[in-house]
Design a protein around this motif. Sequence first.
Motif, short mmCIF file in Angstrom:
data_model
loop_
_atom_site.label_atom_id
_atom_site.label_comp_id
_atom_site.label_asym_id
_atom_site.label_seq_id
_atom_site.Cartn_x
_atom_site.Cartn_y
_atom_site.Cartn_z
N PHE A 1 -1.03 -6.21 0.69
CA PHE A 1 -0.82 -7.36 1.58
C PHE A 1 0.66 -7.72 1.63
O PHE A 1 1.15 -8.56 0.88
CB PHE A 1 -1.67 -8.55 1.11
CG PHE A 1 -3.14 -8.22 1.06
CD1 PHE A 1 -3.80 -7.75 2.20
CD2 PHE A 1 -3.85 -8.33 -0.12
CE1 PHE A 1 -5.14 -7.42 2.17
CE2 PHE A 1 -5.21 -8.00 -0.16
CZ PHE A 1 -5.85 -7.54 0.98
N THR A 2 1.39 -7.05 2.51
CA THR A 2 2.84 -7.25 2.63
C THR A 2 3.16 -7.68 4.06
O THR A 2 2.31 -7.56 4.95
CB THR A 2 3.59 -5.94 2.32
OG1 THR A 2 3.17 -4.96 3.29
CG2 THR A 2 3.30 -5.42 0.93
N PRO A 3 4.40 -8.13 4.30
CA PRO A 3 4.76 -8.53 5.67
C PRO A 3 4.49 -7.41 6.68
O PRO A 3 4.01 -7.66 7.78
CB PRO A 3 6.25 -8.83 5.57
CG PRO A 3 6.48 -9.15 4.12
CD PRO A 3 5.48 -8.37 3.34
N SER A 4 4.79 -6.16 6.31
CA SER A 4 4.62 -5.10 7.31
C SER A 4 3.16 -4.74 7.53
O SER A 4 2.80 -4.20 8.57
CB SER A 4 5.45 -3.87 6.96
OG SER A 4 5.05 -3.42 5.72
N TYR A 5 2.31 -5.08 6.54
CA TYR A 5 0.87 -4.86 6.74
C TYR A 5 0.37 -5.79 7.84
O TYR A 5 -0.41 -5.40 8.71
CB TYR A 5 0.13 -5.09 5.42
CG TYR A 5 -1.38 -5.04 5.56
CD1 TYR A 5 -2.02 -3.84 5.84
CD2 TYR A 5 -2.15 -6.19 5.41
CE1 TYR A 5 -3.40 -3.79 5.98
CE2 TYR A 5 -3.53 -6.15 5.54
CZ TYR A 5 -4.15 -4.94 5.82
OH TYR A 5 -5.51 -4.90 5.97
N SER B 1 13.83 -5.11 -0.34
CA SER B 1 13.95 -6.46 0.21
C SER B 1 12.60 -7.06 0.56
O SER B 1 12.52 -8.21 0.98
CB SER B 1 14.83 -6.44 1.47
OG SER B 1 14.17 -5.76 2.52
N SER B 2 11.52 -6.30 0.41
CA SER B 2 10.22 -6.79 0.87
C SER B 2 9.08 -6.10 0.12
O SER B 2 9.25 -5.03 -0.45
CB SER B 2 10.13 -6.49 2.37
OG SER B 2 8.85 -6.75 2.87
N GLY B 3 7.93 -6.74 0.13
CA GLY B 3 6.69 -6.12 -0.35
C GLY B 3 6.77 -5.53 -1.75
O GLY B 3 7.30 -6.15 -2.69
N THR B 4 6.29 -4.32 -1.88
CA THR B 4 6.19 -3.65 -3.18
C THR B 4 7.55 -3.46 -3.83
O THR B 4 7.71 -3.68 -5.04
CB THR B 4 5.51 -2.27 -2.99
OG1 THR B 4 4.33 -2.47 -2.20
CG2 THR B 4 5.14 -1.63 -4.30
N GLY B 5 8.55 -3.05 -3.03
CA GLY B 5 9.89 -2.82 -3.57
C GLY B 5 10.46 -4.10 -4.17
O GLY B 5 11.03 -4.08 -5.27
N1 LIG Z 1 1.51 -2.19 3.02
C1 LIG Z 1 0.58 -1.28 2.84
O1 LIG Z 1 -0.62 -1.50 3.15
C2 LIG Z 1 0.92 0.05 2.23
C3 LIG Z 1 2.23 0.48 2.12
N2 LIG Z 1 2.49 1.70 1.55
C4 LIG Z 1 3.85 2.18 1.40
O2 LIG Z 1 4.49 1.39 0.42
C5 LIG Z 1 5.90 1.33 0.68
C6 LIG Z 1 6.33 -0.13 0.67
O3 LIG Z 1 5.64 -0.80 1.71
P1 LIG Z 1 5.42 -2.37 1.64
O4 LIG Z 1 5.25 -2.80 0.25
O5 LIG Z 1 4.38 -2.68 2.67
O6 LIG Z 1 6.84 -2.94 2.04
P2 LIG Z 1 7.37 -3.57 3.38
O7 LIG Z 1 6.89 -2.75 4.54
O8 LIG Z 1 7.10 -5.02 3.36
O9 LIG Z 1 8.92 -3.29 3.22
C7 LIG Z 1 9.49 -2.09 3.59
C8 LIG Z 1 10.88 -2.06 3.03
O10 LIG Z 1 11.52 -0.83 3.35
C9 LIG Z 1 12.77 -1.11 3.97
N3 LIG Z 1 13.06 -0.01 4.86
C10 LIG Z 1 12.29 0.48 5.85
N4 LIG Z 1 12.89 1.48 6.47
C11 LIG Z 1 14.09 1.65 5.86
C12 LIG Z 1 15.18 2.53 6.06
N5 LIG Z 1 15.17 3.45 7.03
N6 LIG Z 1 16.27 2.42 5.26
C13 LIG Z 1 16.29 1.48 4.29
N7 LIG Z 1 15.29 0.64 4.05
C14 LIG Z 1 14.21 0.71 4.84
C15 LIG Z 1 12.53 -2.46 4.65
O11 LIG Z 1 13.70 -3.18 4.94
P3 LIG Z 1 14.50 -3.02 6.34
O12 LIG Z 1 13.46 -2.92 7.43
O13 LIG Z 1 15.35 -4.23 6.42
O14 LIG Z 1 15.30 -1.78 6.22
C16 LIG Z 1 11.76 -3.16 3.57
O15 LIG Z 1 12.61 -3.58 2.54
C17 LIG Z 1 6.10 2.04 2.02
O16 LIG Z 1 6.54 3.34 1.78
C18 LIG Z 1 4.71 2.04 2.64
O17 LIG Z 1 4.53 3.14 3.52
C19 LIG Z 1 1.49 2.49 1.05
C20 LIG Z 1 0.20 2.08 1.13
C21 LIG Z 1 -0.20 0.85 1.75
#
Ligand SMILES: NC(=O)C1=CN([C@@H]2O[C@H](COP(=O)(O)OP(=O)(O)OC[C@H]3O[C@@H](n4cnc5c(N)ncnc54)[C@H](OP(=O)(O)O)[C@@H]3O)[C@@H](O)[C@H]2O)C=CC1
Length: 339
Positions: A225-229, A44-48
């Motif tokens: 650069f994603t919402p959670s970043y 629903s967000s970011g890389t996924g």
């Molecule tokens: N952003 C960054 O700088 C970096 C990120 N990563 C990794 O990349 C991956 C993607 O991160 P990013 O692109 O930032 O995405 P986001 O943090 O923007 O999105 C995270 C997604 O995971 C879902 N999620 C989180 N926890 C759960 C759960 N328990 N069950 C089901 N869904 C869940 C969230 O939805 P919801 O909360 O609604 O469940 C959301 O869809 C992560 O594993 C992160 O650790 C790695 C390197 C750098």
Amino acid sequence: MPLLSPSFAALAALIAILLLVPLNMLFSKKWDPRGKHCFITGGSSGTGLQLAIQLAKRGAHVSIIARDKGRLEKALEEVECARQNSAQVFGAYSFPVDSEEGSAAALKAAADPHGGRCPDALFLCAGMSKPGFFIEQTGETLRNGLQITYGAQAFSALAGAKEMVKQGIKGKIIFVSSVLGFMGIVGYSNYTPGKFAIRGLAETLHSELMLYGIDVHISFPATIFTPSYVEENKIKPKITLKIEETDGGKSPEEIAASILKGIEKGNFHITSDILGDIFRGSTAGSSPRNNYLVDLVYGLIGYIGFPIWRKSVDSMVIAHRGEHQAYLRSKGIPEHLTF
Ligand SMILES: NC(=O)C1=CN([C@@H]2O[C@H](COP(=O)(O)OP(=O)(O)OC[C@H]3O[C@@H](n4cnc5c(N)ncnc54)[C@H](OP(=O)(O)O)[C@@H]3O)[C@@H](O)[C@H]2O)C=CC1
Ligand SMILES: CCCCCCCCCCCCCCCC(=O)[C@@H](N)CO
């Protein structure tokens, strides 16, 4: 008598090609997502979400999984805009994937519109980080950290592998770790261990799931650069932010594209920038390599560059002691615990 006999020259050329061209590229067919069912946790967000859009553009069926229903619905609309043909099936499913039950239920819900057939590829992106200092952690935050990094991907892999084997599907499992699955820096004690653990699991499964013809990949992005970043930066220790300045960062579109490219090349360790390449080349050990010669060069750059970088990181941390002491006092950490 010629200096090189033709057969010797041919043999030398063959060895050079084998060293330069990754073996998996010579012998395997490029993975094509068209018509495949791709299951994406964290979709629903970011890389996924970007993976979901790019896979939809390439003709795949896409199921996205996350907890928040509102964000899932909006994300599904974006995926819909990438539709290529009317046969594509898109779905959004709200489940927590950090337990085996949640992951199994998500998988079942996503399989239902496909007559119960397990997805062909699992993109395990769910995860998040809540940076902070180690002495501010509790047993609970350390456990939660492992749960949301390692658990949120391990349980989906478990549920998915069982189902793929049961149904005889020669699918793919793609984990998303981080460059913090290669190395550790101050501020990530509840995140880095889980990202290292994913690497251990991916390597074990790369070895074990070939029993069933299931491929395993793992991606190690740096800053995305994603919402959670944006959210994590609000609570990130200043010293951690400073160390991260070296890393330029990438958009989730770029990371998603590089993950798909890595899968197509048949790479086990997928990195998305030069930093990642150097960490990968330097820490590969007995992990399967992408290209023996190129990885050796990255390894050499790291062998020389990392001790210098690490020394500069140590100096930054030590220079931060004064500011840190003031921070601890402001948090009411007793004087005798400071230095
Ligand atoms: N952003 C960054 O700088 C970096 C990120 N990563 C990794 O990349 C991956 C993607 O991160 P990013 O692109 O930032 O995405 P986001 O943090 O923007 O999105 C995270 C997604 O995971 C879902 N999620 C989180 N926890 C759960 C759960 N328990 N069950 C089901 N869904 C869940 C969230 O939805 P919801 O909360 O609604 O469940 C959301 O869809 C992560 O594993 C992160 O650790 C790695 C390197 C750098
Ligand atoms: C020759 C060698 C030079 C080495 C330079 C190394 C620079 C490293 C920078 C650290 C980047 C940390 C990214 C964290 C991503 C992540 O997972 C978090 N955002 C959590 O979501």
